[in-house]
Motif scaffolding. Structure first.
Motif, short mmCIF file in Angstrom:
data_model
loop_
_atom_site.label_atom_id
_atom_site.label_comp_id
_atom_site.label_asym_id
_atom_site.label_seq_id
_atom_site.Cartn_x
_atom_site.Cartn_y
_atom_site.Cartn_z
N ARG A 32 5.07 85.85 -73.48
CA ARG A 32 4.61 85.38 -74.78
C ARG A 32 3.15 85.78 -74.96
NH1 ARG A 32 4.91 78.93 -74.01
NH2 ARG A 32 7.03 79.46 -73.37
N SER A 34 0.58 84.01 -77.40
CA SER A 34 0.12 83.07 -78.42
C SER A 34 -1.22 83.50 -79.00
CB SER A 34 0.00 81.68 -77.80
OG SER A 34 -0.72 80.80 -78.65
N GLY A 35 -1.42 83.21 -80.28
CA GLY A 35 -2.69 83.52 -80.93
C GLY A 35 -3.77 82.49 -80.69
N TYR A 66 -3.76 85.84 -77.42
CA TYR A 66 -3.14 87.17 -77.51
C TYR A 66 -2.97 87.86 -76.15
CZ TYR A 66 -4.17 86.42 -82.43
OH TYR A 66 -4.24 85.88 -83.69
N TRP A 203 0.09 85.50 -86.57
CA TRP A 203 0.10 84.32 -85.71
C TRP A 203 0.28 83.05 -86.54
CZ3 TRP A 203 1.14 81.37 -82.01
CH2 TRP A 203 0.45 80.19 -81.75
N PHE A 241 5.42 85.92 -79.91
CA PHE A 241 4.43 84.85 -79.74
C PHE A 241 4.90 83.74 -78.80
CE2 PHE A 241 2.79 86.41 -83.95
CZ PHE A 241 1.53 86.76 -83.50
#
Length: 276
Positions: A32, A34-35, A66, A203, A241
């Motif tokens: 993953r 994630s932002g 990220y 995101w 994400f």
């Protein structure tokens, strides 16, 4: 599943434009990215974070925005906090990361678990502010990021899905709203946030999915509502994400109780009210 059953499951989420707290099933996610800053804490035992060729094992870990990574946990459920990078000073996150990777990590993990126990036993119904969130989990309010107010306002609009318009806004829309040319806006946006407008918007679209994960909802319709051109783009983005397909996320979240931040706590400049 009714609200009472969800509260009694022990699986819960607090969500605001600036913060997320999640305690629930981990599932079997792929990598993953994630932002937000992701802080993982083991409910019991330890967890393992894999980033490219490196691995870290412990009770708590912080992963920057990220950065592709995978998570494994001895317990089927996990705690995860998400801090949006445009809302907090980078130095403060560097300091928090150093604490989490240092000898104080067990104390931080224990504080997060105690906060979760408190939330679970409260079976809360009310909202919360960012300051209250930070105080609960970190013992202090994290300082606001010093960011150009025009970019702050644009970020707040991209965060606002109250009428689903946030995910459909273009750079041209945002530039016009703050009296900048599109090229100048895009340059300033990346300079101030550290990420491109396109990546930021992607995101925020994926993040907004979290508001609905315990609902019986048509995913194709939801994808269109929050700005995805089609179901293929939707599935690809969510998997990137979160490491899971949308249906897997919804399937594992039926017993999740969701609590949202206080309404009306943003001022006209996009600042969140109620910090200590």
């Amino acid at each position: 599943m009714n609200d009472r059953d969800r509260r009694e499951s022990g699986h819960l989420m607090l969500i605001s434009p600036e913060r997320v707290f999640y305690a629930g099933l981990l599932g079997r996610p792929r990598k993953r990215s994630s932002g937000g800053f992701n802080i993982y804490a083991a409910i019991r035992g330890s967890l393992k974070i894999t980033e490219d060729k490196s691995e870290a094992v412990g009770e708590v870990a912080l992963v920057p925005p990220y950065l592709p990574h995978s998570v494994e946990s001895e317990h089927p459920s996990i705690i995860c906090l998400v801090i949006e990078p445009e809302t907090v000073e980078p130095l403060a996150m560097d300091q928090l990361s150093a604490r989490i990777s240092g000898p104080g990590a067990p104390d931080i993990a224990q504080r997060i678990r105690q906060a979760y126990d408190s939330l679970r036993l409260q079976q809360r119904r009310g909202g919360f502010t960012t300051g209250q969130f930070d105080q609960l989990f970190f013992g202090e309010a994290l300082p606001d990021r010093n960011i150009d107010q025009r970019i702050r306002r644009s970020a707040a609009r991209l965060n606002d899905f109250s009428d689903f318009s946030g995910g459909k806004m273009t750079a041209t829309d945002c530039a016009a709203s703050v009296s900048l040319s599109p090229s100048r806006f895009l340059h300033l946006f990346k300079e101030q946030t550290g990420v491109s407008f396109r990546a930021f918007r992607a995101w925020k679209r994926a993040r907004h999915l979290l508001h609905f994960v315990n609902e019986d909802i048509n995913l194709a319709h939801l994808a269109q509502d929050i700005g995805y051109p089609d179901s293929t783009h939707f599935s690809h983005s969510i998997r990137r994400f979160y490491g899971l397909q949308p249906r897997a996320i919804f399937s594992g979240s039926r017993d999740l109780a969701i609590y949202r931040s206080d309404s009306g706590v943003l001022d006209s400049a996009g600042f969140r009210q109620g910090r200590p």
